[in-house]
Design a protein around this motif. Structure first.
Motif, mmCIF file in Angstrom:
data_model
loop_
_atom_site.group_PDB
_atom_site.id
_atom_site.type_symbol
_atom_site.label_atom_id
_atom_site.label_comp_id
_atom_site.label_asym_id
_atom_site.label_seq_id
_atom_site.Cartn_x
_atom_site.Cartn_y
_atom_site.Cartn_z
ATOM 1 N N LYS A 67 -0.924 -5.291 -6.070
ATOM 2 C CA LYS A 67 -2.098 -4.990 -7.427
ATOM 3 C C LYS A 67 -1.914 -4.022 -8.553
ATOM 4 O O LYS A 67 -2.755 -5.109 -9.514
ATOM 5 C CB LYS A 67 -3.209 -4.755 -6.742
ATOM 6 C CG LYS A 67 -3.890 -5.698 -5.401
ATOM 7 C CD LYS A 67 -5.601 -5.514 -5.022
ATOM 8 C CE LYS A 67 -5.663 -6.585 -3.730
ATOM 9 N NZ LYS A 67 -7.493 -5.989 -3.359
ATOM 10 N N LEU A 68 -1.364 -3.448 -8.509
ATOM 11 C CA LEU A 68 -1.617 -2.247 -9.928
ATOM 12 C C LEU A 68 -0.742 -3.184 -10.841
ATOM 13 O O LEU A 68 -1.283 -3.262 -11.658
ATOM 14 C CB LEU A 68 -1.297 -0.629 -9.501
ATOM 15 C CG LEU A 68 -1.160 0.635 -10.305
ATOM 16 C CD1 LEU A 68 -2.876 0.488 -10.415
ATOM 17 C CD2 LEU A 68 -0.451 1.480 -9.525
ATOM 18 N N SER B 256 -7.559 -3.479 -9.285
ATOM 19 C CA SER B 256 -6.471 -2.797 -8.760
ATOM 20 C C SER B 256 -7.509 -1.411 -8.365
ATOM 21 O O SER B 256 -7.836 -1.214 -9.916
ATOM 22 C CB SER B 256 -4.911 -2.237 -9.402
ATOM 23 O OG SER B 256 -5.620 -2.964 -10.912
ATOM 24 N N SER B 257 -6.491 -0.191 -8.072
ATOM 25 C CA SER B 257 -7.081 1.336 -7.998
ATOM 26 C C SER B 257 -6.194 2.038 -7.857
ATOM 27 O O SER B 257 -5.141 2.045 -6.976
ATOM 28 C CB SER B 257 -8.420 1.418 -7.781
ATOM 29 O OG SER B 257 -9.084 1.385 -6.497
ATOM 30 N N LEU C 115 -2.225 4.001 -3.194
ATOM 31 C CA LEU C 115 -2.552 3.255 -4.757
ATOM 32 C C LEU C 115 -2.460 1.963 -3.989
ATOM 33 O O LEU C 115 -1.700 1.549 -2.766
ATOM 34 C CB LEU C 115 -2.128 2.871 -6.152
ATOM 35 C CG LEU C 115 -0.945 3.426 -5.760
ATOM 36 C CD1 LEU C 115 0.517 2.697 -5.811
ATOM 37 C CD2 LEU C 115 -0.390 4.734 -6.814
ATOM 38 N N ASN C 116 -2.619 0.475 -4.629
ATOM 39 C CA ASN C 116 -2.015 -1.037 -4.210
ATOM 40 C C ASN C 116 -0.749 -1.068 -4.900
ATOM 41 O O ASN C 116 -0.963 -1.314 -5.435
ATOM 42 C CB ASN C 116 -2.576 -2.189 -3.351
ATOM 43 C CG ASN C 116 -1.980 -3.269 -2.796
ATOM 44 O OD1 ASN C 116 -1.154 -3.756 -3.312
ATOM 45 N ND2 ASN C 116 -2.860 -3.432 -2.240
ATOM 46 N N ARG D 63 -5.261 -6.429 -12.585
ATOM 47 C CA ARG D 63 -5.972 -7.101 -11.529
ATOM 48 C C ARG D 63 -6.524 -5.731 -11.204
ATOM 49 O O ARG D 63 -7.244 -4.975 -11.353
ATOM 50 C CB ARG D 63 -5.083 -7.588 -9.934
ATOM 51 C CG ARG D 63 -4.141 -8.373 -11.122
ATOM 52 C CD ARG D 63 -2.590 -9.086 -9.504
ATOM 53 N NE ARG D 63 -3.946 -9.415 -8.625
ATOM 54 C CZ ARG D 63 -2.969 -9.699 -7.368
ATOM 55 N NH1 ARG D 63 -1.536 -9.601 -6.831
ATOM 56 N NH2 ARG D 63 -3.725 -9.895 -6.783
ATOM 57 N N THR E 128 6.458 -5.899 -8.700
ATOM 58 C CA THR E 128 5.719 -4.488 -8.307
ATOM 59 C C THR E 128 5.294 -3.540 -9.323
ATOM 60 O O THR E 128 3.854 -3.384 -9.621
ATOM 61 C CB THR E 128 4.854 -3.575 -6.766
ATOM 62 O OG1 THR E 128 6.503 -2.799 -6.904
ATOM 63 C CG2 THR E 128 5.176 -5.165 -5.692
ATOM 64 N N ARG F 222 0.322 -1.350 -0.025
ATOM 65 C CA ARG F 222 0.363 0.080 -0.071
ATOM 66 C C ARG F 222 0.722 1.097 -0.187
ATOM 67 O O ARG F 222 2.077 1.250 1.010
ATOM 68 C CB ARG F 222 -0.599 0.103 1.191
ATOM 69 C CG ARG F 222 -1.427 1.378 1.337
ATOM 70 C CD ARG F 222 -2.901 1.159 2.808
ATOM 71 N NE ARG F 222 -3.513 2.720 2.745
ATOM 72 C CZ ARG F 222 -4.497 2.564 3.549
ATOM 73 N NH1 ARG F 222 -4.210 1.801 4.557
ATOM 74 N NH2 ARG F 222 -5.065 3.899 4.114
#
Length: 364
Positions: free
Chosen positions: A141-142, A116-117, A137-138, A114, A354, A50
């Motif tokens: 996931k991004l 994600s946002s 953001l994460n 994924r 990531t 995060r």
């Protein structure tokens, strides 16, 4: 003490712990440990889980085509309209616009392969702080694809942002760091944080711990105290969401450390080279802490879920020697799984897998 073994070593003598299907990729799980009872645990590199950063809204971050003399309020309105137009094939996930103020509170866009946002949040100027843009953001996931989309938005020559200036002025307020432990349930572990004040424990229908939170000092807004670190069962989490467990039948626990950052040491540029943050936490194998007899040690740890040390000792009727031994073991003297100097060497890999390294490199 744990013994590091090669990834290619035969595990034929460890029948209760076969290689999971699928096996964790070596580059992301470079460390393989053999616990005191023969259990095999694979430890991942740390990854950013995060990221929250703030940017002061000044003309320096306005895009190259922003008209001269634009006010902060006008810029926020234009930036919100731009983001709400779903630029670069993003998906609209929500926004809040105050018509009377002509001000966007936030816009959230979906991007990346994924679930994600990225959330863009605009705060007005106060007596204590200037108007600010917060981006949350994460990274895990991004992923790299999502970060490329985010950079395309920030660097859009027709957009509201001066991408490089935005990233150079960005200050990180929070970053979570995740380490996965494949081969153990949360119930198999003991954890300690130097600033913890209390704990929250969630137990599944099978009587096994699914989630453990260590909290800091309580406050009016957070009576339980802010979360310092969390441990949770990844397999059960994914099953509840209707997804496959990450490594088949093999249990996996995720350890998430919450790190808050303050000026002047929180510029986005310093994320890649920040000091090892795991010095405040110790996570070890329950049966590897040297406490004996083991049956009583398990009973002690189980009762500590809802009682303090004194009440637990009294309930078990332990003598002073055993009470002192268990109290020491509860502080995790053998943090072979997560602690300072053990996990941080893989941070570069975590940034790369990531895609956060793309964001860090774009500010140069």
């Amino acid at each position: 003490m744990p013994v590091k073994i090669s990834a290619t070593a035969s595990q034929s003598s460890n029948k209760p712990q076969p290689f999971p299907k699928p096996k964790p990729p070596y580059e992301l799980f470079p460390t393989t440990l053999s616990m005191c009872d023969g259990r095999i645990v694979r430890v991942s590199v740390p990854v950013p889980d995060r990221l929250s950063m703030i940017i002061d809204i000044t003309p320096d971050i306005f895009g190259p085509k922003t008209p001269a003399g634009v006010t902060v309020a006008q810029w926020v309105k234009g930036a919100g309209h731009y983001l709400n137009s779903n630029p670069h094939n993003t998906q609209p996930l929500g926004c809040q616009y105050f018509e009377n103020k002509q001000w966007y509170r936030h816009v959230t866009l979906g991007m990346g392969p994924r679930d994600s946002s990225v959330r863009f949040e605009f705060s007005e100027q106060t007596n204590k702080a200037p108007a600010r843009l917060r981006i949350e953001l994460n990274p895990r996931k991004l992923g790299p694809k999502g970060f490329k989309t985010l950079l395309a938005i920030l660097n859009d020559p027709d957009g509201p942002f001066a991408g490089k200036a935005v990233l150079k002025s960005a200050r990180v307020t929070r970053i979570d760091l995740a380490v996965d432990l494949e081969g153990v349930q949360t119930d198999d572990l003991v954890a300690f944080h130097k600033n913890e004040q209390q704990r929250s424990i969630y137990i599944g229908s099978d009587g096994v711990i699914e989630t453990l939170y260590l909290h800091g000092k309580s406050s009016k807004t957070k009576p339980a105290g802010k979360v310092l670190v969390g441990l949770y069962d990844r397999a059960k989490e994914r099953i509840k969401k209707g997804k496959e467990p990450p490594f088949g039948p093999s249990p996996t626990t995720r350890v998430e450390l919450v790190k808050t950052m303050k000026a002047p040491h929180n510029s986005l540029a310093k994320i890649a080279t920040m000091a090892d943050p795991f010095g405040s936490i110790r996570v070890g194998y329950l049966m590897g802490q040297g406490a004996k007899p083991k049956q009583w040690w398990r009973e002690y740890v189980g009762l500590r879920r809802g009682k303090n040390h004194v009440a637990t000792i009294a309930l078990l009727g332990l003598d002073a020697t055993m009470a002192e031994q268990f109290a020491s073991a509860y502080l995790v003297p053998c943090p072979e799984l997560v602690s300072k100097g053990i996990n941080w060497s893989g941070w570069d890999q975590g940034l790369e897998v990531t895609g956060l390294n793309l964001l860090l490199g774009a500010q140069k």
